[in-house]
Design a protein around this motif. Structure first.
Motif, PDB file in Angstrom:
ATOM      1  N   GLY A 136       0.793  -1.223   0.000  1.00 25.53           N
ATOM      2  CA  GLY A 136       0.000   0.000   0.000  1.00 25.53           C
ATOM      3  C   GLY A 136       0.822   1.267   0.000  1.00 25.53           C
ATOM      4  N   ALA A 137       2.118   1.181  -0.321  1.00 21.83           N
ATOM      5  CA  ALA A 137       2.983   2.355  -0.261  1.00 21.83           C
ATOM      6  C   ALA A 137       2.588   3.438  -1.256  1.00 21.83           C
ATOM      7  CB  ALA A 137       4.441   1.935  -0.509  1.00 21.83           C
ATOM      8  N   LEU A 138       1.947   3.037  -2.368  1.00 21.98           N
ATOM      9  CA  LEU A 138       1.533   4.024  -3.368  1.00 21.98           C
ATOM     10  C   LEU A 138       0.075   4.420  -3.209  1.00 21.98           C
ATOM     11  CD1 LEU A 138       3.236   2.533  -6.579  1.00 21.98           C
ATOM     12  CD2 LEU A 138       4.195   4.054  -4.841  1.00 21.98           C
ATOM     13  N   GLY A 139      -0.611   3.839  -2.253  1.00 27.12           N
ATOM     14  CA  GLY A 139      -2.045   4.078  -2.122  1.00 27.12           C
ATOM     15  C   GLY A 139      -2.797   3.365  -3.232  1.00 27.12           C
ATOM     16  N   ARG A 140      -4.015   3.808  -3.493  1.00 25.06           N
ATOM     17  CA  ARG A 140      -4.803   3.200  -4.573  1.00 25.06           C
ATOM     18  C   ARG A 140      -4.156   3.501  -5.915  1.00 25.06           C
ATOM     19  NH1 ARG A 140      -8.317   4.615  -8.468  1.00 25.06           N
ATOM     20  NH2 ARG A 140      -8.189   6.826  -7.870  1.00 25.06           N
ATOM     21  N   LEU A 141      -3.817   2.464  -6.655  1.00 27.18           N
ATOM     22  CA  LEU A 141      -3.275   2.677  -7.998  1.00 27.18           C
ATOM     23  C   LEU A 141      -4.362   3.219  -8.910  1.00 27.18           C
ATOM     24  CD1 LEU A 141      -1.079  -0.462  -8.839  1.00 27.18           C
ATOM     25  CD2 LEU A 141      -0.304   1.840  -8.271  1.00 27.18           C
ATOM     26  N   HIS A 142      -4.000   4.197  -9.706  1.00 26.22           N
ATOM     27  CA  HIS A 142      -4.951   4.680 -10.705  1.00 26.22           C
ATOM     28  C   HIS A 142      -4.433   4.485 -12.126  1.00 26.22           C
ATOM     29  CE1 HIS A 142      -2.456   8.316 -10.912  1.00 26.22           C
ATOM     30  NE2 HIS A 142      -2.582   8.443  -9.605  1.00 26.22           N
ATOM     31  N   THR A 143      -3.086   4.455 -12.286  1.00 25.64           N
ATOM     32  CA  THR A 143      -2.508   4.345 -13.625  1.00 25.64           C
ATOM     33  C   THR A 143      -1.247   3.509 -13.593  1.00 25.64           C
ATOM     34  OG1 THR A 143      -3.265   6.616 -14.076  1.00 25.64           O
ATOM     35  CG2 THR A 143      -1.746   5.634 -15.658  1.00 25.64           C
ATOM     36  N   VAL A 144      -1.115   2.615 -14.562  1.00 24.00           N
ATOM     37  CA  VAL A 144       0.114   1.845 -14.747  1.00 24.00           C
ATOM     38  C   VAL A 144       0.507   1.957 -16.211  1.00 24.00           C
ATOM     39  CG1 VAL A 144       1.259  -0.379 -14.527  1.00 24.00           C
ATOM     40  CG2 VAL A 144      -0.605   0.218 -12.951  1.00 24.00           C
ATOM     41  N   ARG A 145       1.780   2.231 -16.441  1.00 24.28           N
ATOM     42  CA  ARG A 145       2.295   2.310 -17.823  1.00 24.28           C
ATOM     43  C   ARG A 145       3.436   1.303 -17.964  1.00 24.28           C
ATOM     44  NH1 ARG A 145       0.956   7.588 -16.319  1.00 24.28           N
ATOM     45  NH2 ARG A 145       2.934   7.830 -15.209  1.00 24.28           N
ATOM     46  N   ALA A 146       3.269   0.362 -18.881  1.00 17.45           N
ATOM     47  CA  ALA A 146       4.294  -0.656 -19.119  1.00 17.45           C
ATOM     48  C   ALA A 146       4.792  -0.525 -20.547  1.00 17.45           C
ATOM     49  CB  ALA A 146       3.723  -2.055 -18.892  1.00 17.45           C
ATOM     50  N   MET A 147       6.083  -0.773 -20.746  1.00 20.13           N
ATOM     51  CA  MET A 147       6.634  -0.626 -22.093  1.00 20.13           C
ATOM     52  C   MET A 147       7.812  -1.565 -22.303  1.00 20.13           C
ATOM     53  SD  MET A 147       8.444   3.106 -21.583  1.00 20.13           S
ATOM     54  CE  MET A 147       7.072   3.680 -20.573  1.00 20.13           C
ATOM     55  N   VAL A 180       2.655  -7.736 -10.506  1.00 15.51           N
ATOM     56  CA  VAL A 180       2.971  -6.579  -9.654  1.00 15.51           C
ATOM     57  C   VAL A 180       1.725  -6.068  -8.940  1.00 15.51           C
ATOM     58  CG1 VAL A 180       3.740  -4.168  -9.683  1.00 15.51           C
ATOM     59  CG2 VAL A 180       5.015  -5.893 -10.960  1.00 15.51           C
ATOM     60  N   THR A 181       0.624  -5.947  -9.669  1.00 18.05           N
ATOM     61  CA  THR A 181      -0.576  -5.334  -9.068  1.00 18.05           C
ATOM     62  C   THR A 181      -1.431  -6.323  -8.293  1.00 18.05           C
ATOM     63  OG1 THR A 181      -2.009  -5.726 -10.992  1.00 18.05           O
ATOM     64  CG2 THR A 181      -0.668  -3.702 -10.989  1.00 18.05           C
ATOM     65  N   GLY A 182      -1.344  -7.611  -8.624  1.00 14.93           N
ATOM     66  CA  GLY A 182      -2.229  -8.590  -8.000  1.00 14.93           C
ATOM     67  C   GLY A 182      -3.647  -8.536  -8.536  1.00 14.93           C
ATOM     68  N   ARG A 183      -3.852  -7.853  -9.638  1.00 15.44           N
ATOM     69  CA  ARG A 183      -5.186  -7.717 -10.242  1.00 15.44           C
ATOM     70  C   ARG A 183      -5.236  -8.442 -11.591  1.00 15.44           C
ATOM     71  NH1 ARG A 183      -7.671  -6.070  -5.843  1.00 15.44           N
ATOM     72  NH2 ARG A 183      -9.464  -6.395  -7.240  1.00 15.44           N
ATOM     73  N   LEU A 215      -8.145  -3.020 -15.462  1.00 18.25           N
ATOM     74  CA  LEU A 215      -7.987  -4.051 -14.449  1.00 18.25           C
ATOM     75  C   LEU A 215      -9.289  -4.206 -13.663  1.00 18.25           C
ATOM     76  CD1 LEU A 215      -4.386  -3.301 -13.119  1.00 18.25           C
ATOM     77  CD2 LEU A 215      -5.114  -4.408 -15.237  1.00 18.25           C
ATOM     78  N   ASP A 216      -9.388  -5.311 -12.926  1.00 17.41           N
ATOM     79  CA  ASP A 216     -10.660  -5.637 -12.285  1.00 17.41           C
ATOM     80  C   ASP A 216     -11.027  -4.722 -11.127  1.00 17.41           C
ATOM     81  OD1 ASP A 216      -8.904  -6.541 -10.333  1.00 17.41           O
ATOM     82  OD2 ASP A 216      -9.355  -8.659 -10.627  1.00 17.41           O
ATOM     83  N   ASP A 217     -10.116  -3.851 -10.698  1.00 18.81           N
ATOM     84  CA  ASP A 217     -10.452  -2.875  -9.664  1.00 18.81           C
ATOM     85  C   ASP A 217     -10.613  -1.477 -10.237  1.00 18.81           C
ATOM     86  OD1 ASP A 217      -7.840  -2.340 -10.309  1.00 18.81           O
ATOM     87  OD2 ASP A 217      -7.136  -2.127  -8.243  1.00 18.81           O
ATOM     88  N   GLY A 218     -10.635  -1.376 -11.568  1.00 12.31           N
ATOM     89  CA  GLY A 218     -10.808  -0.081 -12.217  1.00 12.31           C
ATOM     90  C   GLY A 218      -9.523   0.628 -12.578  1.00 12.31           C
ATOM     91  N   THR A 219      -8.366   0.120 -12.147  1.00 14.76           N
ATOM     92  CA  THR A 219      -7.093   0.725 -12.530  1.00 14.76           C
ATOM     93  C   THR A 219      -6.932   0.660 -14.050  1.00 14.76           C
ATOM     94  OG1 THR A 219      -6.064   0.029 -10.455  1.00 14.76           O
ATOM     95  CG2 THR A 219      -4.587   0.596 -12.265  1.00 14.76           C
ATOM     96  N   LEU A 220      -6.434   1.740 -14.628  1.00 10.60           N
ATOM     97  CA  LEU A 220      -6.170   1.774 -16.065  1.00 10.60           C
ATOM     98  C   LEU A 220      -4.682   1.557 -16.311  1.00 10.60           C
ATOM     99  CD1 LEU A 220      -8.385   4.767 -17.260  1.00 10.60           C
ATOM    100  CD2 LEU A 220      -8.927   2.321 -17.267  1.00 10.60           C
ATOM    101  N   ALA A 221      -4.373   0.754 -17.317  1.00  8.87           N
ATOM    102  CA  ALA A 221      -2.985   0.474 -17.659  1.00  8.87           C
ATOM    103  C   ALA A 221      -2.799   0.609 -19.157  1.00  8.87           C
ATOM    104  CB  ALA A 221      -2.593  -0.938 -17.213  1.00  8.87           C
ATOM    105  N   THR A 222      -1.621   1.057 -19.545  1.00  9.15           N
ATOM    106  CA  THR A 222      -1.247   1.042 -20.951  1.00  9.15           C
ATOM    107  C   THR A 222      -0.021   0.145 -21.103  1.00  9.15           C
ATOM    108  OG1 THR A 222       0.171   3.003 -20.712  1.00  9.15           O
ATOM    109  CG2 THR A 222      -2.116   3.361 -21.422  1.00  9.15           C
ATOM    110  N   ALA A 240       1.493   4.678 -10.779  1.00 11.01           N
ATOM    111  CA  ALA A 240       1.068   5.926 -10.155  1.00 11.01           C
ATOM    112  C   ALA A 240      -0.137   5.664  -9.259  1.00 11.01           C
ATOM    113  CB  ALA A 240       0.707   6.962 -11.219  1.00 11.01           C
ATOM    114  N   GLY A 241      -0.023   6.083  -7.991  1.00  3.65           N
ATOM    115  CA  GLY A 241      -1.116   5.919  -7.036  1.00  3.65           C
ATOM    116  C   GLY A 241      -1.452   7.223  -6.361  1.00  3.65           C
ATOM    117  N   GLU A 242      -2.435   7.167  -5.494  1.00  2.00           N
ATOM    118  CA  GLU A 242      -2.871   8.381  -4.807  1.00  2.00           C
ATOM    119  C   GLU A 242      -1.832   8.912  -3.829  1.00  2.00           C
ATOM    120  OE1 GLU A 242      -6.588   7.187  -3.101  1.00  2.00           O
ATOM    121  OE2 GLU A 242      -7.729   7.850  -4.864  1.00  2.00           O
ATOM    122  N   LEU A 243      -0.896   8.038  -3.406  1.00  3.82           N
ATOM    123  CA  LEU A 243       0.109   8.459  -2.421  1.00  3.82           C
ATOM    124  C   LEU A 243       1.514   8.607  -2.990  1.00  3.82           C
ATOM    125  CD1 LEU A 243      -0.895   6.259   0.663  1.00  3.82           C
ATOM    126  CD2 LEU A 243      -1.585   8.615   0.130  1.00  3.82           C
ATOM    127  N   GLY A 244       1.753   8.082  -4.174  1.00  4.50           N
ATOM    128  CA  GLY A 244       3.106   8.176  -4.708  1.00  4.50           C
ATOM    129  C   GLY A 244       3.243   7.497  -6.057  1.00  4.50           C
TER     130      GLY A 244
END
Length: 345
Positions: A136-147, A180-183, A215-222, A240-244
């Protein structure tokens, strides 16, 4: 412990070196369809050669490492399962879902072990990111970018055998999104470009691809990939999360140059390719396999992980071709229906 290695190409040769110097491995038996290449590896490492994969299975080995051509993976996994041998196999199990499912069923029927070669699970950066997200160090994830960006295209002859950019390359990023996300990924929308070298158009493939994944919790990833990143080999994940925020793959060899006056300059030694970038991870996954064979460690990457990652890749390919969002459940249901029809027939 005696281990058999099938395939002595670039990654197979690397695996041979790791196994040859492992203190728990007493003997190594290698084979390849290119006998001269297998002999060179064996001579260099003090290993024994076998004339075929069948000879390896009959050599009294305790486990096998499969680094052969992709087209042979599923059959070799089945042979290992029927022989009761633990197997490590480079991804993919197969380039299609029915072939993957068939090999997994062989493993399940035999009750044997199959560890899959998703080496990024053993990379220090990805491991640290997974720990941070799960804590939970980043809080709720909202965005993940993988490349994943390769510095140069593979040989034209490889493209028709690769399964395409989603299955061959981005499948690693899809696995990392889950790990990484567990989702789980529920839906994808993907596109691609074949505006680069003509060999991609000839193969029905793309040289650059992008996918938006929900993702199944609503997180968006590219997830994006290209075969034509002349600056160097670049593999990253930004969370990127709400905390970091946290980035994997950002170091003094990342082939990125800042346009800002105070930003970092271009790296002196950018990563040239996957083996250099992930060498410690490749070694760690094989060391883990030896421990699995010895009964010291649970399987850290079961073959079923290949199924989940391939489902996402398949959904992306359908989305690219049909220009529409595709639910993962749609692909899984279709694969189950095809598998059932095949079994009935």
């Amino acid at each position: 412990m005696r281990i058999g290695l099938i395939g002595t190409g670039r990654i197979g040769s690397f695996h041979a070196g790791v196994l040859a110097r492992h203190p728990a491995v007493d003997a190594l038996v290698v084979t390849d369809t290119d006998a001269a290449r297998a002999a060179e590896v064996a001579d260099r490492l003090g290993a024994r050669t076998a004339g075929s994969a069948a000879e390896v299975f009959g050599a009294g080995v305790d486990a096998v490492v499969i680094a052969s051509a992709t087209s042979a993976h599923a059959d070799l996994i089945g042979q290992a399962a029927r022989a009761g041998l633990p197997a490590f196999c480079e991804k993919p199990i197969a380039l299609d879902l029915p072939g993957t499912l068939g090999a997994l069923r062989e493993v399940d029927r035999a009750g044997s072990v199959l560890q899959l070669g998703f080496m990024r699970r053993f990379d220090a950066g990805y491991e640290a990111a997974r720990t941070a997200v799960r804590a939970g160090a980043l809080g709720r994830l909202h965005t993940v970018r993988a490349m994943t960006m390769d510095p140069a295209p593979p040989p034209a002859s490889y493209l028709p055998l690769s399964g395409g950019l989603y299955r061959d390359c981005l499948v690693h990023d899809f696995d990392m999104l889950r790990w990484v996300t567990g989702r789980e990924v529920t839906e994808v929308y993907a596109t691609g470009s074949d505006a680069g070298p003509g060999m991609f158009r000839a193969a029905g493939d793309v040289d650059t691809a992008a996918a938006l994944l929900t993702l199944d919790d609503g997180t968006l990833a590219t997830a994006t990939a290209t075969r034509c990143n002349g600056a160097g080999y670049d593999v990253r994940m930004e969370l990127a999360g709400e905390l970091g925020q946290l980035t994997v793959g950002l170091d003094d060899r990342t082939p990125v140059t800042s346009a800002e006056p105070r930003g970092p300059a271009a790296p002196r030694r950018p990563w040239p390719g996957f083996l250099e970038r992930f060498a410690p991870a490749y070694e760690a996954e094989l060391n883990a396999f030896v421990r699995v064979v010895r009964g010291e460690l649970p399987n850290p990457c079961d073959g079923r992980e290949a199924w989940y990652a391939l489902l996402i890749a398949e959904a992306c390919e359908v989305s690219r071709q049909e220009r529409r969002p595709v639910a993962i459940a749609e692909i899984a249901d279709a694969a189950a229906a095809r598998s059932g029809a095949h079994a009935a027939g």
